[in-house]
Design an enzyme around this catalytic site. Structure first.
Site: not given
Ligand code: CDT
Length: 316
Positions: A49, A113, A130, A149, A175, A200
């Site tokens: 991502e 995203n 996303k 985000e 993600c 991430n």
């Molecule tokens: N980038 C992303 O979607 N990360 C989320 C963690 C967010 S914690 C506020 C994940 O689900 O891994």
């Protein structure tokens, strides 16, 4: 006899990308990873991502130009062109996650995203934006880092499409989407055989749920292994891993078979490629038996999934 449809596929985990690292340098790293995937006999590689930059939603920006500088207006563009050329030269398609700025004819901007599927002719054959955006739309006072985000991205407006790609049916998500069973089932209902995704994921999440490294990684794999098994699909998942601008992100990039087993996993928190031979028909048995949707789904009892967002407790 049914034709065996076998693909060699790779996941290209990436180590941290510094805030100051140019897209040119990041693309150099990605090309090296694609070459490695090619040497391992691969015809498809999954990148993380927001692969082209640092994970920029961890900061609050006063300056709109700085915020917009993280987004790509065109794809391919001057930086990513070389990736597309490489796909053609090596005969290796790819999944790429990036921040997308779309401007309409009236100058209205939308920010997504996004991930794309690129074929071995260097053509974009699929796009996903996303939908499950995590974090907050305002900075959280006192937090060790932000996750904005919800402030910087619009909710994706393309649904969860599936695509005929490389002889199979491919879906994408990004993600946080992987944690939501609805995503997997909507893809499953289109007969996906491969789901590609990038992530991430900070090791310590800000809700205090995953203070233990073990739990962050456990939840990461748990949701993807369940999604794979319950829909009889391969999952190819690529992390941006390691300590990026002081925040530790989990690795654990992996390839999961339609039985829910992890058949390949990255060992490092750095740039690393893993490859597996993937029989696209391997999920057929699951989809024809235990998860034969046509035979077993009872849709008249699933209405609340689409009519209701939050949980409503019984009132007796
Ligand atoms: N980038 C992303 O979607 N990360 C989320 C963690 C967010 S914690 C506020 C994940 O689900 O891994």
């Amino acid at each position: 006899m049914a034709l065996r449809r076998v693909l060699n596929v790779s996941v290209a985990q990436m180590g941290p990308v510094a805030r100051s690292e140019s897209r040119h340098k990041v693309v150099n790293r990605m090309i090296k990873l694609m070459e490695e995937a090619h040497q391992q006999g691969s015809s498809f590689v999954v990148f993380p991502e927001l692969a082209l930059t640092t994970f920029f939603p961890r900061w609050d920006y006063d300056d709109n130009d700085e915020l917009e500088s993280w987004f790509e207006v065109n794809m391919p563009n001057a930086y990513t062109n070389r990736l597309f050329e490489c796909a053609v030269q090596l005969g290796c398609g790819f999944y790429l996650g990036y921040a997308e700025l779309e401007e309409d004819s009236l100058g209205r901007k939308q920010f997504f995203n996004t991930s794309i599927l690129v074929d071995t002719k260097g053509c974009i054959i699929g796009k996903y934006r996303k939908i499950h955006l995590p974090g907050t739309d305002e900075p959280v006072t006192g937090a060790s880092h932000q996750h904005l985000e919800k402030k910087y991205f619009d909710v994706g407006n393309l649904g969860f499409p599936a695509f005929n790609f490389q002889g199979g049916v491919f879906g994408m998500c990004i993600c946080n989407d992987r944690r939501w069973p609805e995503v997997w089932r909507v893809l499953g209902l289109q007969g996906v055989e491969v789901v590609a995704l990038g992530y991430n994921t900070p090791m310590e999440n800000r809700y205090g749920l995953s203070k233990l490294t073990d739990l962050s990684m456990f939840h990461n794999h748990l949701c993807m292994q369940a999604g794979a098994y319950q829909n009889g699909t391969w999952v190819l998942a690529a992390a941006k891993a390691g300590v990026e601008e002081g925040i530790h992100h989990i690795g654990g990039s992996c390839i999961i078979s339609p039985t829910g087993e992890i058949v390949g996993i990255c060992k490092s928190e750095d740039d690393e490629v893993i490859t597996a031979e993937c029989d696209l028909s391997e999920g057929d048995k699951i989809r024809e038996t235990i998860f034969n949707f046509e035979n077993h789904r009872q849709i008249k009892y699933y209405g609340s999934i689409t009519s209701q967002t939050g949980a409503l407790k019984p009132n007796n």
